[in-house]
Design a protein around this motif. Sequence first.
Motif, PDB file in Angstrom:
ATOM      1  N   HIS A 158      91.355  34.569  -4.810  1.00 47.06           N
ATOM      2  CA  HIS A 158      90.222  35.249  -4.169  1.00 47.06           C
ATOM      3  C   HIS A 158      90.672  36.321  -3.173  1.00 47.06           C
ATOM      4  O   HIS A 158      89.823  36.937  -2.527  1.00 47.06           O
ATOM      5  N   ARG A 159      91.971  36.491  -3.029  1.00 44.16           N
ATOM      6  CA  ARG A 159      92.544  37.497  -2.127  1.00 44.16           C
ATOM      7  C   ARG A 159      92.177  37.249  -0.666  1.00 44.16           C
ATOM      8  O   ARG A 159      91.843  38.168   0.085  1.00 44.16           O
ATOM      9  N   PHE A 160      92.264  35.995  -0.243  1.00 45.44           N
ATOM     10  CA  PHE A 160      92.075  35.687   1.169  1.00 45.44           C
ATOM     11  C   PHE A 160      93.143  36.409   1.988  1.00 45.44           C
ATOM     12  O   PHE A 160      94.272  36.593   1.536  1.00 45.44           O
ATOM     13  N   LEU A 161      92.781  36.749   3.203  1.00 47.21           N
ATOM     14  CA  LEU A 161      93.655  37.533   4.064  1.00 47.21           C
ATOM     15  C   LEU A 161      94.976  36.813   4.339  1.00 47.21           C
ATOM     16  O   LEU A 161      95.006  35.679   4.806  1.00 47.21           O
ATOM     17  N   ASP A 162      96.091  37.511   4.016  1.00 47.22           N
ATOM     18  CA  ASP A 162      97.447  37.039   4.319  1.00 47.22           C
ATOM     19  C   ASP A 162      97.840  35.770   3.568  1.00 47.22           C
ATOM     20  O   ASP A 162      98.797  35.098   3.965  1.00 47.22           O
ATOM     21  N   GLU A 209      80.053  25.278  -6.993  1.00 46.54           N
ATOM     22  CA  GLU A 209      81.290  25.301  -6.218  1.00 46.54           C
ATOM     23  C   GLU A 209      82.470  25.750  -7.065  1.00 46.54           C
ATOM     24  O   GLU A 209      83.614  25.711  -6.616  1.00 46.54           O
ATOM     25  N   THR A 210      82.191  26.166  -8.296  1.00 43.98           N
ATOM     26  CA  THR A 210      83.243  26.654  -9.185  1.00 43.98           C
ATOM     27  C   THR A 210      82.858  28.027  -9.722  1.00 43.98           C
ATOM     28  O   THR A 210      81.688  28.396  -9.769  1.00 43.98           O
ATOM     29  N   THR A 211      83.858  28.783 -10.134  1.00 51.07           N
ATOM     30  CA  THR A 211      83.629  30.116 -10.666  1.00 51.07           C
ATOM     31  C   THR A 211      84.797  30.462 -11.582  1.00 51.07           C
ATOM     32  O   THR A 211      85.660  29.619 -11.874  1.00 51.07           O
ATOM     33  N   VAL A 212      84.848  31.693 -12.027  1.00 49.33           N
ATOM     34  CA  VAL A 212      85.960  32.181 -12.849  1.00 49.33           C
ATOM     35  C   VAL A 212      86.461  33.479 -12.232  1.00 49.33           C
ATOM     36  O   VAL A 212      85.676  34.387 -11.953  1.00 49.33           O
ATOM     37  N   VAL A 213      87.746  33.546 -11.983  1.00 49.75           N
ATOM     38  CA  VAL A 213      88.377  34.747 -11.434  1.00 49.75           C
ATOM     39  C   VAL A 213      89.539  35.127 -12.340  1.00 49.75           C
ATOM     40  O   VAL A 213      90.425  34.319 -12.598  1.00 49.75           O
ATOM     41  N   ARG A 214      89.479  36.343 -12.860  1.00 51.31           N
ATOM     42  CA  ARG A 214      90.520  36.846 -13.774  1.00 51.31           C
ATOM     43  C   ARG A 214      90.773  35.872 -14.920  1.00 51.31           C
ATOM     44  O   ARG A 214      91.904  35.612 -15.328  1.00 51.31           O
ATOM     45  N   GLY A 215      89.685  35.316 -15.436  1.00 50.25           N
ATOM     46  CA  GLY A 215      89.777  34.427 -16.584  1.00 50.25           C
ATOM     47  C   GLY A 215      90.212  33.017 -16.265  1.00 50.25           C
ATOM     48  O   GLY A 215      90.386  32.206 -17.188  1.00 50.25           O
ATOM     49  N   LEU A 216      90.373  32.678 -14.990  1.00 54.87           N
ATOM     50  CA  LEU A 216      90.835  31.348 -14.596  1.00 54.87           C
ATOM     51  C   LEU A 216      89.705  30.576 -13.926  1.00 54.87           C
ATOM     52  O   LEU A 216      89.066  31.082 -12.992  1.00 54.87           O
ATOM     53  N   ARG A 217      89.466  29.351 -14.381  1.00 54.38           N
ATOM     54  CA  ARG A 217      88.509  28.494 -13.698  1.00 54.38           C
ATOM     55  C   ARG A 217      89.058  28.163 -12.310  1.00 54.38           C
ATOM     56  O   ARG A 217      90.215  27.745 -12.172  1.00 54.38           O
TER      57      ARG A 217
END
Length: 310
Positions: free
Chosen positions: A86-90, A124-132
């Motif tokens: 999710h690209r959380f900071l740092d 509480e779940t999603t898909v990011v760049r094809g990954l659950r």
Amino acid sequence: MPTVDERAQTVASGQRGLVTRAQLRAAGVSAATVRRRLVGGRWTEPLPGVLDLGTHEPTWHQRPQRLLLAAGPRSWVSHESAAYLHRFLDVAEPSHIDVLVPRGRRASVGGIRLHTTLAIRDDETTVVRGLRCTTKARALFDLAVTTSASDLERLALDLARRDRTAFRQLGDVLARHLDTPGRWRLVEVLLRLPQEAHLLGSALEVLIVAELLRHGVPAPTLQFSVRDVGGAVIKRVDIAWPDLHIVIEVDGRAYHDTSAARAQDEADRARMRASRWTVHVLRHEDLGGSRIAQVAAEVREAAARRTVGV
């Protein structure tokens, strides 16, 4: 009619060149064919039941893809690995992959940190760049078990800045999982944050506010309009304690590193000081140094004086 390799690659194309034995069977690829490809070195089996067809360059994202395929459909990238997705900071690229599965599941695969949960809802779940994976809100909630309060403050502030909807979803997650370890640590962190955390304008502001909070300052007001003695607006500042007449301007290079911008900043700051405001300027190089600690000490002392009526 498609060849065996074409059928296998069709299945694997959306999975970074990876495919399970079960998927190959469903595509009409026989176990004997799979065995011949493995023996001949055309395909490899990095995890039991998961094959790499060799069509994609190795990447970090291939690692969680392999694990999710091995673990089955009720599995999600979670915790630090989800925060990285999710690209959380740092949050740096994790050396191990965090995977969340329902309670009762087991895994003995190297390079995996397996987490279990009694309950996880679809939202509480999603898909990011094809990954659950878990959502931003659930990822932050899960991190509360092992993450320090100061790091949680930084992550929560940045989430509020970048995704207000996800930040609001934290409340739903907290309400559902009442007995989860780390829950109260996250609640305490959220209670200390500025109510206008979503108004933070940059990652630098997030880092500075998080460091100020770590030094024990009261929650500031963000994006505050400073007025002169006549009531005219001088400027909207990044961070303020209006009752203490203290403001902080965050000088990021993107907006303040030109001669015209610097001249305007100095003129505005002179007007604020003439109207009895204490003005501090903080920059990227102040992070982790004594300057922020000094400013925080001044804010705490001013707040203490105001409390006792001095």
